[in-house]
Design an enzyme around this catalytic site. Structure first.
Site, PDB file in Angstrom:
ATOM      1  N   CYS A   2       0.837  -1.204   0.000  1.00  0.00           N
ATOM      2  CA  CYS A   2       0.000   0.000   0.000  1.00  0.00           C
ATOM      3  C   CYS A   2       0.875   1.258   0.000  1.00  0.00           C
ATOM      4  CB  CYS A   2      -0.907   0.016   1.221  1.00  0.00           C
ATOM      5  SG  CYS A   2      -1.935  -1.454   1.400  1.00  0.00           S
ATOM      6  N   ARG A  28       3.840  -0.011  -6.820  1.00  0.00           N
ATOM      7  CA  ARG A  28       3.902  -0.903  -5.659  1.00  0.00           C
ATOM      8  C   ARG A  28       2.766  -1.930  -5.659  1.00  0.00           C
ATOM      9  NH1 ARG A  28       6.721   1.735  -1.109  1.00  0.00           N
ATOM     10  NH2 ARG A  28       5.247   0.803   0.335  1.00  0.00           N
ATOM     11  N   TRP A  77      -3.775  -2.159  -1.179  1.00  0.00           N
ATOM     12  CA  TRP A  77      -3.659  -3.531  -1.660  1.00  0.00           C
ATOM     13  C   TRP A  77      -4.415  -4.384  -0.645  1.00  0.00           C
ATOM     14  CZ3 TRP A  77      -1.417  -8.332  -0.376  1.00  0.00           C
ATOM     15  CH2 TRP A  77      -1.174  -9.191  -1.455  1.00  0.00           C
ATOM     16  N   ASN A 103      -0.803   1.637   6.404  1.00  0.00           N
ATOM     17  CA  ASN A 103      -0.118   0.478   5.837  1.00  0.00           C
ATOM     18  C   ASN A 103       0.222  -0.461   6.978  1.00  0.00           C
ATOM     19  OD1 ASN A 103      -0.181   1.799   3.403  1.00  0.00           O
ATOM     20  ND2 ASN A 103       2.021   2.133   3.272  1.00  0.00           N
ATOM     21  N   GLY A 104       0.082  -1.763   6.744  1.00  0.00           N
ATOM     22  CA  GLY A 104       0.371  -2.732   7.788  1.00  0.00           C
ATOM     23  C   GLY A 104      -0.868  -3.527   8.144  1.00  0.00           C
ATOM     24  N   GLU A 475      14.655 -18.283 -11.042  1.00  0.00           N
ATOM     25  CA  GLU A 475      14.375 -16.870 -11.296  1.00  0.00           C
ATOM     26  C   GLU A 475      13.650 -16.680 -12.626  1.00  0.00           C
ATOM     27  OE1 GLU A 475      14.206 -12.699 -11.063  1.00  0.00           O
ATOM     28  OE2 GLU A 475      14.256 -14.327  -9.606  1.00  0.00           O
ATOM     29  N   LYS A 479       9.890 -15.020 -12.962  1.00  0.00           N
ATOM     30  CA  LYS A 479       9.585 -13.852 -13.803  1.00  0.00           C
ATOM     31  C   LYS A 479       8.387 -14.119 -14.696  1.00  0.00           C
ATOM     32  CE  LYS A 479      12.058 -10.847 -12.383  1.00  0.00           C
ATOM     33  NZ  LYS A 479      11.703 -11.512 -11.152  1.00  0.00           N
ATOM     34  N   GLU A 482       5.104 -14.285 -12.697  1.00  0.00           N
ATOM     35  CA  GLU A 482       4.754 -12.982 -12.129  1.00  0.00           C
ATOM     36  C   GLU A 482       3.970 -12.118 -13.108  1.00  0.00           C
ATOM     37  OE1 GLU A 482       8.034 -11.461  -8.908  1.00  0.00           O
ATOM     38  OE2 GLU A 482       8.671 -11.534 -10.992  1.00  0.00           O
ATOM     39  N   HIS A 498      12.474 -38.151 -11.792  1.00  0.00           N
ATOM     40  CA  HIS A 498      12.018 -38.721 -10.528  1.00  0.00           C
ATOM     41  C   HIS A 498      10.610 -38.219 -10.191  1.00  0.00           C
ATOM     42  CE1 HIS A 498      15.846 -40.603  -9.750  1.00  0.00           C
ATOM     43  NE2 HIS A 498      16.471 -39.449  -9.989  1.00  0.00           N
ATOM     44  N   LYS A 597       5.315  -4.250  -5.141  1.00  0.00           N
ATOM     45  CA  LYS A 597       6.767  -4.068  -5.262  1.00  0.00           C
ATOM     46  C   LYS A 597       7.457  -4.248  -3.919  1.00  0.00           C
ATOM     47  CE  LYS A 597      10.514  -3.074  -7.488  1.00  0.00           C
ATOM     48  NZ  LYS A 597      11.040  -4.047  -8.461  1.00  0.00           N
TER      49      LYS A 597
END
Length: 602
Positions: A2, A28, A77, A103-104, A475, A479, A482, A498, A597
């Site tokens: 947020c 963000r 968010w 925020n939090g 990675e 990507k 995401e 396996h 972000k």
């Protein structure tokens, strides 16, 4: 996560400053936005809307009442309560005398809400934050500081708060615990924000609040207090950042711009951490620290930073013959190992505010061990709290999917491994050639785009590699998922048989990595293994891998940059691949759904 922006002054319209700042924080991640302004008649004007900030701005253009000189704004968010107008911030008390952005997470909000409901307080949202607004309105007896202290005594959890009260409409209250909050200093005004990036247009001088700090702003006047109500002082930090760094500069997306900056970031990093004698130099950051003094070393990080840590593990193993244990921060903090005096802990965070990493750092410090932070943001919480800090030099990274910050982390970690190993010649020469090799990738990006467009409609994809390639496969897979929302998994190439090979069927894309010449034959055999089951194979391989090239459906060649850095060139190719898949699908590349972000909540 947020975003918070606030303004108190006389020169500008609060609305314009706040909306401009919130635009800078859109990267963000958020799903609603809102604003509260103190009007000339001292009443609070509050407007909030589900969806993008543009929805709020368009709605506010129809109303000319909101031209006050003090206000707060927020991009939310969703955590508690789905994205709706009602659940958007700012939240207010039932009499609309108080407005709060937060925020939090307020962990004990439900208990507090039940108590307030029994007292007849009416709630209008499903959020934890509204409890703060209702409490503040209920407890206010004519003193903002006293009320803030009472509220903070009652709530549990993490917070960065901006608060307005109609009775003292010339003042803005802010406070923080475990969520970032900065105060920007102007000539006749002050600002607050959850990220200094939001305010670079207006100031480069900031006060970074620490946990328990409370500030009351009135124009350019600032009163700072600790959690007991005692007056305190905090130093002013000057941030040398150009607002131009957070603009697209003609690029279609921030992600593409940031990927293309990776070559110059390598050069900048070498300029800072290699001295005039051609030796890797971390003496300022690591003075008095010898790796031999520690029995165990840990790396703690999340997401992309965790993947950078895996590369560091590989570098240290092969260059220094030292074992590094790499832990996911959220796991470390909830199930920490027994750290001994001779343990060394590295924490990696682009923002320096990642909540799980911050909590893991505090756990390590509580056990009394040496901590070293790798951060990209000057003055961030992790940078301040670690015993030592090494800054990566990526500059502001706006796209949610990290690219240049990852490269900056890997390059600094590689230099650290060379520093600890005492080696500077062949490996360092490879690094000096890396910048040019990175830039050459973007001269051939059309080929990667063509391959990406062929698999844009796929539902699944698998990434395979061995050794260092297995670590970068993680990675590359991250990507893609995401920003393209394609189900993607990575596997050690020898582990595929396996069990996971059962997932390979006709037409499923498999991205195979082979960045070491000596692995070419084995990689060719693995390629045939998945091809025989119908896989569509995209190979990213070091130059000269003829066996791999002959068997692949699509082939992307990377320059041989040495046994440690060729993998980084492959990563950049995978970044481009993910980017063009998302573009082909018409998705919002810079702001993918459900992601943020800077993850500042648990």
């Amino acid at each position: 996560m947020c975003g918070i922006v606030g303004y108190s002054g006389s020169k500008a319209k609060a609305k314009e400053v706040i909306l401009s700042g919130l635009e800078k924080l859109e990267y963000r991640g958020y799903d609603s936005s809102g604003i509260a302004i103190v009007l000339d008649n001292k009443k609070l004007f509050i407007e909030k809307k589900k969806g993008k900030l543009a929805v709020l701005k368009k709605h506010m253009e129809r109303d000319s009442r909101e031209d006050g000189k003090i206000g707060i704004g927020h991009t939310r968010w969703a955590t508690h309560g789905i994205p709706t107008d009602e659940n958007a911030h700012p939240h207010f008390g039932q009499n609309k005398k108080v407005a709060v952005v937060h925020n939090g997470i307020i962990e004990n909000y439900w208990k507090l809400k039940e108590e307030l409901l029994k007292e007849g307080v009416r709630f209008s949202s499903d959020t934890d934050t509204e409890v703060v607004a209702q409490l503040f309105e209920k407890l206010y007896q004519g003193d903002l500081l006293e009320t803030t202290l009472l509220v903070l005594e009652k709530i549990k959890g993490s917070y960065a708060l901006g608060i307005l009260h109609q009775a003292e409409s010339n003042k803005l209250v802010c406070c923080k615990k475990e969520s970032p909050l900065v105060i920007g200093l102007g000539k006749e005004e002050t600002y607050i924000a959850s990220d200094a990036t939001a305010l670079l247009k207006y100031t480069k001088d900031f006060i970074y609040l620490e946990d328990g700090d409370i500030a009351i702003l009135e124009g350019n006047k600032i009163e700072l207090y600790d959690i007991r109500g005692n007056r305190i002082q905090r130093e002013t930090v000057h941030v040398e950042a150009n607002p131009e760094q957070v603009s697209k500069q003609g690029y279609e997306h921030f992600m593409l711009k940031e990927m293309e900056e990776q070559g110059e970031i390598v050069e900048k990093t070498l300029g800072v951490y290699v001295n005039e004698e051609g030796k890797v130099d971390f003496k300022k950051a690591l003075e008095g620290i010898s790796l031999d003094a520690f029995d165990k070393a840990y790396v703690i990080a999340c997401g992309t930073a965790y993947h950078a840590g895996l590369q560091f593990q590989y570098f240290m193993k092969h260059l220094c013959r030292k074992e590094i244990i790499v832990e996911i921060a959220s796991e470390f903090r909830h199930d920490p190992p027994f750290l001994e005096d001779k343990s060394l802990v590295f924490v990696i965070s682009q923002s320096g505010e990642t909540y799980d990493t911050l909590m893991a750092l505090r756990e390590a410090k509580a056990q009394g061990v040496m901590t070293i932070a790798l951060c990209n943001v000057l003055g961030s919480t992790i940078a301040r709290e670690a015993d030592r800090v090494i800054y990566t030099l990526a500059g502001p990274e706006i796209s949610v999917a990290s690219t240049k910050a990852y490269t900056a982390q890997v390059v600094v970690l590689y230099l650290l491994a060379l520093y600890f190993a005492g080696k500077y010649e062949e490996e360092l020469d490879d690094l000096y050639r890396l910048s040019e090799s990175l830039e050459e990738i973007f001269l051939k990006k059309e080929k990667i785009q063509q391959i990406a467009e062929k698999i844009a409609k796929s539902r699944d994809i698998f990434y395979l590699g061995r050794g260092l390639d297995e670590k970068i496969a993680r990675e590359g897979s991250l990507k893609l998922k995401e920003i393209s929302y394609i189900h993607s998994e990575s596997f050690p190439i020898g582990e595929l048989k396996h069990g996971s090979i059962a997932l390979i069927e006709e037409g499923v894309p498999v991205l195979l990595l082979s960045t070491r010449p000596e692995w070419s034959e084995k990689s060719s055999s693995n390629l045939k293994e998945v091809k025989s089951r119908g896989a569509y194979v995209i190979a990213i391989a070091v130059e000269g891998s003829e066996e791999v090239k002959a068997g692949a459906d699509e082939y992307i060649e990377v320059k041989n940059a040495g046994k440690y850095l060729t993998a980084l060139l492959a990563v950049v190719n995978m970044q481009l691949f993910a980017y063009y898949v998302a573009v082909a699908k018409g998705l919002d590349v810079d702001k993918p759904r459900n992601l943020a972000k800077s993850v500042t909540v648990e």
